[in-house]
Design an enzyme around this catalytic site. Sequence first.
Site, PDB file in Angstrom:
ATOM      1  N   HIS A 188      37.214  44.285  39.276  1.00  0.00           N
ATOM      2  CA  HIS A 188      35.846  43.786  39.461  1.00  0.00           C
ATOM      3  C   HIS A 188      34.824  44.695  38.773  1.00  0.00           C
ATOM      4  CE1 HIS A 188      32.601  41.902  42.067  1.00  0.00           C
ATOM      5  NE2 HIS A 188      32.030  43.070  41.797  1.00  0.00           N
ATOM      6  N   GLU A 189      34.923  45.997  39.014  1.00  0.00           N
ATOM      7  CA  GLU A 189      33.925  46.922  38.464  1.00  0.00           C
ATOM      8  C   GLU A 189      34.019  47.027  36.946  1.00  0.00           C
ATOM      9  OE1 GLU A 189      31.474  47.858  40.093  1.00  0.00           O
ATOM     10  OE2 GLU A 189      32.253  47.200  42.027  1.00  0.00           O
TER      11      GLU A 189
ATOM     12  N   HIS B  74      32.040  44.348  35.347  1.00  0.00           N
ATOM     13  CA  HIS B  74      30.633  44.702  35.111  1.00  0.00           C
ATOM     14  C   HIS B  74      30.488  45.587  33.874  1.00  0.00           C
ATOM     15  CE1 HIS B  74      29.199  42.823  38.702  1.00  0.00           C
ATOM     16  NE2 HIS B  74      29.824  43.638  39.522  1.00  0.00           N
TER      17      HIS B  74
END
Length: 483
Positions: free
Chosen positions: A265-266, A269
């Site tokens: 997920h990170e 980003h």
Amino acid sequence: MKPHLPHRFVTSVVALVVMLGVTVALALPASPPSYAQADLSATRSLPPPRSHSYVALISDGEVSVDHQIFPDFASYFTSPFFRLTGKRCGTQIPHDLASLQADPSDCSLTRTGIQQEYWPNEIVYVIPTVFHIIYASDGTGNISDQRIQDQVRVLNEDYQALPGTAGAQGANTRIHFQLAGITRTMNDAWFQDEDELAYKQALGWDQSRYLNVYVNTASGYLGYSYLPQQQVPKVYDGVVMLYQVVGGRALPDAAPYDQGRTMVHEVGHYLGLLHTFEGGDCFDGYEAGDLLADTPSENEEHYGCTPSMTCGTPDDIHNFMNYTDDTCMWRFTLEQANRAVCSLVNYRSTLYNIGAVAVNQTPPPDRVQAGQPLTYTLTVQNTGQVALEAQITNILPSATLTYTLAGESRPIVDGKLAWTTTITAPGGIWSETLVVTLPLTYTGTATNVLEVTSLQGVTGAFTSVVTVGDAVRYQTFLPLVMR
């Protein structure tokens, strides 16, 4: 626009040597790359302040976060306190998107332009990745090398949708992460994620050429990152992870974030992807919400695994950029892959190396006679920038025929010959000569397929087809005088 708190995640760290409170030990590579210095020029603003929580392990596995006591990390992750304080993700998405840099416009923070050039075909973008393990003086957070290797494996399974893995159902982004190094530092303040600038200045490898992952308490968040489009000093670039959620599948005491997908997920980003619920309203298209059309509109973050419809269509609870449990997450969409590659090409152009191969056969003539040996020269050339750990398979014309490999005896399994080799970069070449002997009775076509796969996700293939005709039939000619 509904505000969203940043993404932060915490990770355990392993002890080494202590010198002046900070010691850095390089596991890989043997000679460290030059460290980047902070770029604090006036053209780039400091990142906005992020809410900070003090995280501590007490006795019998208990966890204290801002003096709130939880039986363990799993209880903290499922508590109302965790959700109300926005600790699921600490990445801060700027609200005044129009004021940020809007070029290149194909993947700015105001729009996405889906372009053919961002659909990678047979190339793979290989990102060198270094983990900085920051641990407390009592050893808390000093996670093992094995957990780091498991985390990299999860990244590649999910980003490349590798068949037979938990990430197989998603879109292949053609992005591969290659472990380039591990550092270990004992520092109690940095372990608590205090003075982010200081520890990133001290530990970070050249941010333009490496993905830097810092593992500490991440201020109580699961993790956080910086978008490539944000105008923050380069030294801040990278991902910060809570040590407890770094690793492979089935992490102990980390449910429901126990499948290694916090970092998936990170890093999303870090590659320019927004939350599926970005904006807190029902948006469609490429200039609102998460700036993508193939992620269903969603107006609030989704916890757990229960299906919902917040904008009249099913919310994408399986998307890595949502807030759902790790076991529910298993996909990026095709357009998310396109935007991630766009962000790499336009904002992080020196970060990655290209992985690619050229596969070729020099086959026999297009038409041969039955009984005539078929000679193939098989060649695989590394046309990329990284050495490839390659698996090469030659699928023979028919499993019922007989074959010899010139210069070497090779086992034939189900009509296939297989090799495992490392092809160096740049320009390394693997080559073999294959001789196929067809029986006199064989006619028709003979198809030979050469396929290449690699641990880096690079693939290639070449097929040749030869027509096999009847054997020449000899007649006896007698001199006229003998007729």
